[in-house]
Design a protein around this motif. Structure first.
Motif, PDB file in Angstrom:
ATOM      1  N   TYR A  60     -64.615  76.820   1.762  1.00 51.54           N
ATOM      2  CA  TYR A  60     -64.629  78.255   1.471  1.00 51.54           C
ATOM      3  C   TYR A  60     -66.030  78.833   1.307  1.00 51.54           C
ATOM      4  CZ  TYR A  60     -59.601  78.020   0.470  1.00 51.54           C
ATOM      5  OH  TYR A  60     -58.249  77.875   0.553  1.00 51.54           O
ATOM      6  N   GLY A  61     -67.018  77.985   0.986  1.00 48.16           N
ATOM      7  CA  GLY A  61     -68.374  78.487   0.802  1.00 48.16           C
ATOM      8  C   GLY A  61     -68.582  79.260  -0.482  1.00 48.16           C
ATOM      9  N   LYS A  62     -67.657  79.147  -1.413  1.00 48.38           N
ATOM     10  CA  LYS A  62     -67.832  79.800  -2.712  1.00 48.38           C
ATOM     11  C   LYS A  62     -67.020  79.053  -3.753  1.00 48.38           C
ATOM     12  CE  LYS A  62     -64.662  83.067  -0.724  1.00 48.38           C
ATOM     13  NZ  LYS A  62     -64.470  84.405  -0.227  1.00 48.38           N
ATOM     14  N   THR A  63     -67.088  79.509  -4.994  1.00 49.66           N
ATOM     15  CA  THR A  63     -66.376  78.802  -6.045  1.00 49.66           C
ATOM     16  C   THR A  63     -65.182  79.634  -6.529  1.00 49.66           C
ATOM     17  OG1 THR A  63     -67.912  79.714  -7.638  1.00 49.66           O
ATOM     18  CG2 THR A  63     -68.340  77.476  -6.885  1.00 49.66           C
ATOM     19  N   ALA A  64     -64.241  78.932  -7.146  1.00 53.40           N
ATOM     20  CA  ALA A  64     -63.007  79.583  -7.579  1.00 53.40           C
ATOM     21  C   ALA A  64     -63.046  79.850  -9.073  1.00 53.40           C
ATOM     22  CB  ALA A  64     -61.827  78.685  -7.250  1.00 53.40           C
ATOM     23  N   GLU A  65     -62.318  80.860  -9.503  1.00 53.30           N
ATOM     24  CA  GLU A  65     -62.173  81.083 -10.935  1.00 53.30           C
ATOM     25  C   GLU A  65     -60.733  80.780 -11.336  1.00 53.30           C
ATOM     26  OE1 GLU A  65     -61.401  85.410 -11.977  1.00 53.30           O
ATOM     27  OE2 GLU A  65     -62.941  85.613 -10.434  1.00 53.30           O
ATOM     28  N   VAL A 123     -45.998  77.307  -1.442  1.00 54.50           N
ATOM     29  CA  VAL A 123     -45.828  76.155  -0.572  1.00 54.50           C
ATOM     30  C   VAL A 123     -45.503  74.926  -1.418  1.00 54.50           C
ATOM     31  CG1 VAL A 123     -48.317  75.760  -0.495  1.00 54.50           C
ATOM     32  CG2 VAL A 123     -46.879  74.773   1.272  1.00 54.50           C
ATOM     33  N   ALA A 124     -44.636  74.085  -0.868  1.00 49.44           N
ATOM     34  CA  ALA A 124     -44.317  72.820  -1.517  1.00 49.44           C
ATOM     35  C   ALA A 124     -44.592  71.712  -0.528  1.00 49.44           C
ATOM     36  CB  ALA A 124     -42.846  72.803  -1.938  1.00 49.44           C
ATOM     37  N   ASN A 125     -45.204  70.619  -1.013  1.00 48.06           N
ATOM     38  CA  ASN A 125     -45.424  69.466  -0.140  1.00 48.06           C
ATOM     39  C   ASN A 125     -45.538  68.209  -0.991  1.00 48.06           C
ATOM     40  OD1 ASN A 125     -47.988  69.625  -1.255  1.00 48.06           O
ATOM     41  ND2 ASN A 125     -49.012  70.114   0.639  1.00 48.06           N
ATOM     42  N   ARG A 126     -45.852  67.097  -0.346  1.00 48.00           N
ATOM     43  CA  ARG A 126     -45.973  65.834  -1.082  1.00 48.00           C
ATOM     44  C   ARG A 126     -47.312  65.202  -0.741  1.00 48.00           C
ATOM     45  NH1 ARG A 126     -39.802  64.059   0.162  1.00 48.00           N
ATOM     46  NH2 ARG A 126     -40.682  63.404   2.138  1.00 48.00           N
ATOM     47  N   LEU A 127     -48.035  64.805  -1.779  1.00 42.49           N
ATOM     48  CA  LEU A 127     -49.386  64.276  -1.564  1.00 42.49           C
ATOM     49  C   LEU A 127     -49.518  62.871  -2.127  1.00 42.49           C
ATOM     50  CD1 LEU A 127     -51.488  67.394  -2.624  1.00 42.49           C
ATOM     51  CD2 LEU A 127     -50.712  66.781  -0.343  1.00 42.49           C
ATOM     52  N   LYS A 128     -50.560  62.165  -1.619  1.00 37.30           N
ATOM     53  CA  LYS A 128     -50.895  60.845  -2.138  1.00 37.30           C
ATOM     54  C   LYS A 128     -51.987  60.982  -3.184  1.00 37.30           C
ATOM     55  CE  LYS A 128     -50.610  59.152   2.453  1.00 37.30           C
ATOM     56  NZ  LYS A 128     -51.332  58.571   3.565  1.00 37.30           N
ATOM     57  N   MET A 129     -51.914  60.154  -4.204  1.00 39.76           N
ATOM     58  CA  MET A 129     -52.962  60.134  -5.227  1.00 39.76           C
ATOM     59  C   MET A 129     -53.349  58.704  -5.516  1.00 39.76           C
ATOM     60  SD  MET A 129     -51.597  63.083  -7.704  1.00 39.76           S
ATOM     61  CE  MET A 129     -51.386  64.707  -6.998  1.00 39.76           C
ATOM     62  N   ALA A 130     -54.652  58.428  -5.476  1.00 38.23           N
ATOM     63  CA  ALA A 130     -55.134  57.063  -5.640  1.00 38.23           C
ATOM     64  C   ALA A 130     -54.938  56.571  -7.064  1.00 38.23           C
ATOM     65  CB  ALA A 130     -56.604  56.992  -5.254  1.00 38.23           C
ATOM     66  N   LYS A 131     -55.169  57.458  -8.030  1.00 44.68           N
ATOM     67  CA  LYS A 131     -55.025  57.091  -9.443  1.00 44.68           C
ATOM     68  C   LYS A 131     -54.864  58.364 -10.249  1.00 44.68           C
ATOM     69  CE  LYS A 131     -60.018  56.552  -9.360  1.00 44.68           C
ATOM     70  NZ  LYS A 131     -61.165  55.754  -9.636  1.00 44.68           N
ATOM     71  N   THR A 132     -54.787  58.211 -11.570  1.00 48.06           N
ATOM     72  CA  THR A 132     -54.676  59.377 -12.446  1.00 48.06           C
ATOM     73  C   THR A 132     -55.809  60.348 -12.125  1.00 48.06           C
ATOM     74  OG1 THR A 132     -53.609  58.083 -14.139  1.00 48.06           O
ATOM     75  CG2 THR A 132     -54.680  60.111 -14.854  1.00 48.06           C
ATOM     76  N   THR A 133     -55.481  61.588 -11.925  1.00 46.30           N
ATOM     77  CA  THR A 133     -56.460  62.509 -11.359  1.00 46.30           C
ATOM     78  C   THR A 133     -56.224  63.947 -11.794  1.00 46.30           C
ATOM     79  OG1 THR A 133     -57.419  63.305  -9.288  1.00 46.30           O
ATOM     80  CG2 THR A 133     -55.068  62.868  -9.274  1.00 46.30           C
ATOM     81  N   ARG A 134     -57.255  64.722 -11.613  1.00 43.31           N
ATOM     82  CA  ARG A 134     -57.117  66.163 -11.750  1.00 43.31           C
ATOM     83  C   ARG A 134     -56.692  66.708 -10.381  1.00 43.31           C
ATOM     84  NH1 ARG A 134     -62.066  67.307 -12.709  1.00 43.31           N
ATOM     85  NH2 ARG A 134     -62.627  68.235 -10.741  1.00 43.31           N
ATOM     86  N   LEU A 135     -55.714  67.587 -10.412  1.00 43.71           N
ATOM     87  CA  LEU A 135     -55.223  68.215  -9.187  1.00 43.71           C
ATOM     88  C   LEU A 135     -55.565  69.698  -9.264  1.00 43.71           C
ATOM     89  CD1 LEU A 135     -53.224  68.184  -6.672  1.00 43.71           C
ATOM     90  CD2 LEU A 135     -51.464  68.756  -8.330  1.00 43.71           C
ATOM     91  N   THR A 136     -56.143  70.219  -8.191  1.00 48.96           N
ATOM     92  CA  THR A 136     -56.515  71.630  -8.182  1.00 48.96           C
ATOM     93  C   THR A 136     -55.849  72.324  -7.010  1.00 48.96           C
ATOM     94  OG1 THR A 136     -58.665  71.051  -9.100  1.00 48.96           O
ATOM     95  CG2 THR A 136     -58.469  73.243  -8.158  1.00 48.96           C
ATOM     96  N   ALA A 137     -55.274  73.475  -7.275  1.00 47.81           N
ATOM     97  CA  ALA A 137     -54.769  74.315  -6.199  1.00 47.81           C
ATOM     98  C   ALA A 137     -55.648  75.548  -6.150  1.00 47.81           C
ATOM     99  CB  ALA A 137     -53.328  74.713  -6.464  1.00 47.81           C
ATOM    100  N   ILE A 138     -56.074  75.907  -4.956  1.00 46.23           N
ATOM    101  CA  ILE A 138     -56.898  77.101  -4.807  1.00 46.23           C
ATOM    102  C   ILE A 138     -56.172  78.094  -3.918  1.00 46.23           C
ATOM    103  CG2 ILE A 138     -59.027  78.005  -3.802  1.00 46.23           C
ATOM    104  CD1 ILE A 138     -60.505  75.802  -5.000  1.00 46.23           C
ATOM    105  N   VAL A 139     -56.078  79.322  -4.405  1.00 48.10           N
ATOM    106  CA  VAL A 139     -55.462  80.386  -3.624  1.00 48.10           C
ATOM    107  C   VAL A 139     -56.560  81.368  -3.250  1.00 48.10           C
ATOM    108  CG1 VAL A 139     -53.844  82.311  -3.694  1.00 48.10           C
ATOM    109  CG2 VAL A 139     -53.238  80.132  -4.766  1.00 48.10           C
ATOM    110  N   GLU A 140     -56.653  81.652  -1.959  1.00 48.72           N
ATOM    111  CA  GLU A 140     -57.615  82.639  -1.491  1.00 48.72           C
ATOM    112  C   GLU A 140     -56.864  83.959  -1.328  1.00 48.72           C
ATOM    113  OE1 GLU A 140     -58.914  82.259   2.573  1.00 48.72           O
ATOM    114  OE2 GLU A 140     -60.914  82.968   2.104  1.00 48.72           O
ATOM    115  N   ALA A 141     -57.231  84.945  -2.133  1.00 50.88           N
ATOM    116  CA  ALA A 141     -56.545  86.229  -2.094  1.00 50.88           C
ATOM    117  C   ALA A 141     -57.573  87.350  -2.046  1.00 50.88           C
ATOM    118  CB  ALA A 141     -55.649  86.393  -3.319  1.00 50.88           C
ATOM    119  N   ASP A 142     -57.450  88.205  -1.057  1.00 55.68           N
ATOM    120  CA  ASP A 142     -58.354  89.345  -0.898  1.00 55.68           C
ATOM    121  C   ASP A 142     -59.825  88.901  -0.924  1.00 55.68           C
ATOM    122  OD1 ASP A 142     -58.856  91.952  -0.374  1.00 55.68           O
ATOM    123  OD2 ASP A 142     -58.492  92.689  -2.400  1.00 55.68           O
TER     124      ASP A 142
END
Lengths: 161, 103
Positions: A60-65, A123-142
């Motif tokens: 994205y070239g920027k950071t999320a809040e 959206v719903a999907n299924r992901l792989k995770m190597a170990k206990t982790t932080r998961l982040t979802a980013i939504v780009e809006a406007d």
């Protein structure tokens, strides 16, 4: 489907290549890397980044809040890191993309979805995770990025054979 | 060969809900087989849904998407009987396409 063949094939490919390079060059000028998620090319570079911050930057070239308008649904404890059901919904308007980052995976970016006008930003999907982790979802809006994070405990990692 | 894509698209008034399940190994390239050799990466990179001539949903995937991937989303602007076209391409140049009628 057409296939390129014969003596003209290489010439045509070279011309096409040159044209698209020129287009890309022009297109990038006013926008910078932030266009990466919005245009319709596979974001190869972002998928290669190891850590989450670099992957977000490459995509994205920027950071999320953080925003409470992004609802991330994931299990507290995942028995099997190979298949973790994840879903995200948002009440934000003008959503153009939704991406998932798994911080502790070898490559943080897991999936990125382009949401055209008329498609519900969920959206719903299924992901792989190597170990206990932080998961982040980013939504780009406007043109801005909003995120939600959640800690997922993984009892059996999803990368082992 | 049977299609690798199973899809269900159901219309609920204005909104069409789509669920898709694709058969694909989604190998990360980090896992070894029983002989200790690395299984090369083999994963779907792009999955596209088109309806009435426009893209309604495009997924860019990395290796962290689970084997035999599942995805669910909803969109507006289609009605019962419309055709939904689904196609994917993977990192080895493989691809598959199918169409489904919205029920």
């Amino acid at each position: 489907m057409t296939t390129f063949s014969g003596p003209h094939a290489t010439r045509r490919l070279i011309l096409q290549g040159a044209a698209s390079v020129a287009l890309l060059g022009l297109g990038n000028l006013p926008f910078g890397p932030a266009r990466a998620a919005a245009n319709d090319k596979y974001p190869e570079d972002a998928f290669k980044q190891k850590n989450e911050a670099d992957a977000i930057k490459a995509l994205y070239g920027k950071t999320a809040e953080p925003s409470d308008k992004v609802k991330l649904d994931a299990p507290e404890i995942a028995e099997n890191g190979g298949v973790v059901p994840i879903s995200v919904t948002t009440t934000l308007d003008k959503v153009s993309s939704i991406s998932f980052f798994v911080a502790e995976n070898p490559n943080a970016l897991a999936a990125s979805y382009r949401i055209p006008d008329g498609t519900i930003p969920a959206v719903a999907n299924r992901l792989k995770m190597a170990k206990t982790t932080r998961l982040t979802a980013i939504v780009e809006a406007d043109g801005k990025l909003y995120s939600a994070t959640k800690e997922v405990k993984v009892t059996v990692g999803g990368c082992g054979g | 060969m049977a299609s690798s894509i199973r899809v269900r698209a159901t219309s609920n008034g204005d909104i069409t809900e789509v669920q898709a399940l694709i058969q694909h190994p989604m190998d990360t390239g980090l896992v070894k087989n029983p002989n200790g050799e690395l299984i090369p990466a083999h994963f779907i990179q792009e999955l596209k849904f088109e309806c009435n001539g426009r893209d309604v949903f495009v997924a860019d995937w990395g290796t962290a998407v689970s084997k035999d991937p599942y995805v669910k989303f909803s969109f507006r602007g289609a009605k019962k009987g419309d055709e939904l076209k689904i196609s994917w391409t993977d990192n080895k140049g493989g691809s598959d396409t199918t169409t489904a009628k919205i029920a």
